[in-house]
Design a protein around this motif. Sequence first.
Motif, PDB file in Angstrom:
ATOM      1  N   ALA A  97      -1.252  -4.940   6.638  1.00  0.00           N
ATOM      2  CA  ALA A  97      -2.251  -5.553   5.890  1.00  0.00           C
ATOM      3  C   ALA A  97      -3.792  -4.641   5.784  1.00  0.00           C
ATOM      4  O   ALA A  97      -4.354  -4.676   4.934  1.00  0.00           O
ATOM      5  N   ARG A  98      -4.041  -4.302   7.144  1.00  0.00           N
ATOM      6  CA  ARG A  98      -5.389  -3.242   6.963  1.00  0.00           C
ATOM      7  C   ARG A  98      -5.388  -2.208   6.083  1.00  0.00           C
ATOM      8  O   ARG A  98      -6.392  -1.953   5.498  1.00  0.00           O
ATOM      9  N   LEU A  99      -4.296  -1.300   6.078  1.00  0.00           N
ATOM     10  CA  LEU A  99      -4.457  -0.465   5.033  1.00  0.00           C
ATOM     11  C   LEU A  99      -4.297  -0.908   3.541  1.00  0.00           C
ATOM     12  O   LEU A  99      -5.053  -0.212   2.831  1.00  0.00           O
ATOM     13  N   LEU A 100      -3.625  -1.815   3.401  1.00  0.00           N
ATOM     14  CA  LEU A 100      -3.755  -2.326   1.972  1.00  0.00           C
ATOM     15  C   LEU A 100      -5.093  -2.808   1.629  1.00  0.00           C
ATOM     16  O   LEU A 100      -5.384  -2.783   0.535  1.00  0.00           O
ATOM     17  N   ARG A 101      -5.633  -3.589   2.595  1.00  0.00           N
ATOM     18  CA  ARG A 101      -6.933  -3.929   2.265  1.00  0.00           C
ATOM     19  C   ARG A 101      -8.211  -2.797   2.167  1.00  0.00           C
ATOM     20  O   ARG A 101      -8.909  -2.922   1.453  1.00  0.00           O
ATOM     21  N   LYS A 102      -7.931  -1.866   2.983  1.00  0.00           N
ATOM     22  CA  LYS A 102      -9.138  -0.922   3.002  1.00  0.00           C
ATOM     23  C   LYS A 102      -8.916   0.281   2.123  1.00  0.00           C
ATOM     24  O   LYS A 102      -9.738   0.848   1.634  1.00  0.00           O
ATOM     25  N   LEU A 103      -7.607   0.525   1.678  1.00  0.00           N
ATOM     26  CA  LEU A 103      -7.253   1.430   0.607  1.00  0.00           C
ATOM     27  C   LEU A 103      -6.344   0.775  -0.407  1.00  0.00           C
ATOM     28  O   LEU A 103      -5.143   1.026  -0.631  1.00  0.00           O
ATOM     29  N   PRO A 104      -7.137   0.241  -1.457  1.00  0.00           N
ATOM     30  CA  PRO A 104      -6.526  -0.212  -2.542  1.00  0.00           C
ATOM     31  C   PRO A 104      -5.384   0.699  -3.351  1.00  0.00           C
ATOM     32  O   PRO A 104      -4.413   0.222  -4.097  1.00  0.00           O
ATOM     33  N   ARG A 105      -5.748   1.990  -3.175  1.00  0.00           N
ATOM     34  CA  ARG A 105      -4.823   2.837  -3.839  1.00  0.00           C
ATOM     35  C   ARG A 105      -3.436   2.835  -3.402  1.00  0.00           C
ATOM     36  O   ARG A 105      -2.459   3.278  -4.144  1.00  0.00           O
ATOM     37  N   ILE A 106      -3.186   2.420  -2.107  1.00  0.00           N
ATOM     38  CA  ILE A 106      -1.949   2.061  -1.691  1.00  0.00           C
ATOM     39  C   ILE A 106      -1.192   1.120  -2.255  1.00  0.00           C
ATOM     40  O   ILE A 106      -1.585  -0.096  -2.321  1.00  0.00           O
ATOM     41  N   ASP A 107       0.270   1.213  -2.872  1.00  0.00           N
ATOM     42  CA  ASP A 107       0.767   0.186  -3.535  1.00  0.00           C
ATOM     43  C   ASP A 107       1.613  -0.569  -2.224  1.00  0.00           C
ATOM     44  O   ASP A 107       1.799  -1.957  -2.133  1.00  0.00           O
TER      45      ASP A 107
ATOM     46  N   GLU B  11      -6.812   7.359   9.671  1.00  0.00           N
ATOM     47  CA  GLU B  11      -8.257   6.570  10.029  1.00  0.00           C
ATOM     48  C   GLU B  11      -8.209   5.447   9.676  1.00  0.00           C
ATOM     49  O   GLU B  11      -8.671   4.233  10.438  1.00  0.00           O
ATOM     50  N   ALA B  12      -7.709   4.995   8.426  1.00  0.00           N
ATOM     51  CA  ALA B  12      -7.971   3.365   7.976  1.00  0.00           C
ATOM     52  C   ALA B  12      -6.975   2.445   8.671  1.00  0.00           C
ATOM     53  O   ALA B  12      -7.165   1.300   8.765  1.00  0.00           O
ATOM     54  N   ALA B  13      -5.909   3.076   9.213  1.00  0.00           N
ATOM     55  CA  ALA B  13      -4.721   2.378   9.756  1.00  0.00           C
ATOM     56  C   ALA B  13      -5.421   1.793  11.075  1.00  0.00           C
ATOM     57  O   ALA B  13      -4.960   0.631  11.430  1.00  0.00           O
ATOM     58  N   ASP B  14      -6.234   2.740  11.825  1.00  0.00           N
ATOM     59  CA  ASP B  14      -6.906   2.247  13.047  1.00  0.00           C
ATOM     60  C   ASP B  14      -6.003   1.926  14.198  1.00  0.00           C
ATOM     61  O   ASP B  14      -5.924   0.578  14.808  1.00  0.00           O
ATOM     62  N   VAL B  15      -4.889   2.567  14.456  1.00  0.00           N
ATOM     63  CA  VAL B  15      -3.763   2.281  15.422  1.00  0.00           C
ATOM     64  C   VAL B  15      -4.335   2.341  16.709  1.00  0.00           C
ATOM     65  O   VAL B  15      -5.066   3.462  17.028  1.00  0.00           O
TER      66      VAL B  15
END
Length: 267
Positions: A104-114, A84-88
């Motif tokens: 970049a979108r995933l890292l911005r929306k989900l800080p838990r992702i390293d 959902e956060a990836a919004d492909v």
Amino acid sequence: MAGPTTAERGERQDRQDPDSGPPRSPLLARLKRPPKPRTLIVVMVCLALLAGGGVWILYGSQWTRVERVSATGTRVLTAGQVVEAADVPVGSPLISVDTDEIEARLLRKLPRIDSVDVVRSWPHGIGLKVTERRPVLIVEKGGKFVEVDAKGVRYATVARAPQGVPALELTASHSAGLRRFGTDRLVREAVLVASSLPAAVARATQVVKVRSYDSVTLELSGDRTVDWGSGEKGRAKAHTLIALMKAAPGAGHFDVSVPTAPASSGS
């Protein structure tokens, strides 16, 4: 009978090959001829058709459009949250999907992702290979817990403390160390110590207490404590602590702040 004269021999040789070389075959002669203009036109038209067909397949046809998005590698997050956060842009040509923008979108929306690797899975898929951050310390704040990873990043606030992760206590509120180094530096020092702990010690560590830059103490289960000192020489201190614990299994206090001169006490 008299043989051919010199002039006759030269004339025969000229008829065979003006360059005095061996006779050339008709096939070789045709290959060396420049192609006819009509042949060049046909070749160019064929190449243009092939290129145009390839572009149409990649951008215009339904054969290579995004139909599915999958996520792997999640631990705390769910695959659905990542997708959902990836919004492909489902339905778009696969070749036109901007993988860097999705990352970049995933890292911005989900800080838990390293980190995340966004890959095209031809002909219809996008794969999201996720690596989540792992907490090495937690900081209690307002009845909740802030998770801190090995890079010192405070990336998530949770209602319940994760098991097996020590709590960070800063007891340097009025010390010279806090004024000199600041809270962030002391937190990084605690993270460095927590990341250096041997697995067995890390599992037993309940609190990492920081009094100053070079005064970090561990509180272990069983009412045991360890004077670790600064975050420097972490590997040497880890090896020394393991050896010290084996040599004095009943000790209640260990000092590895100077790994070449360790000490233990208590029972």
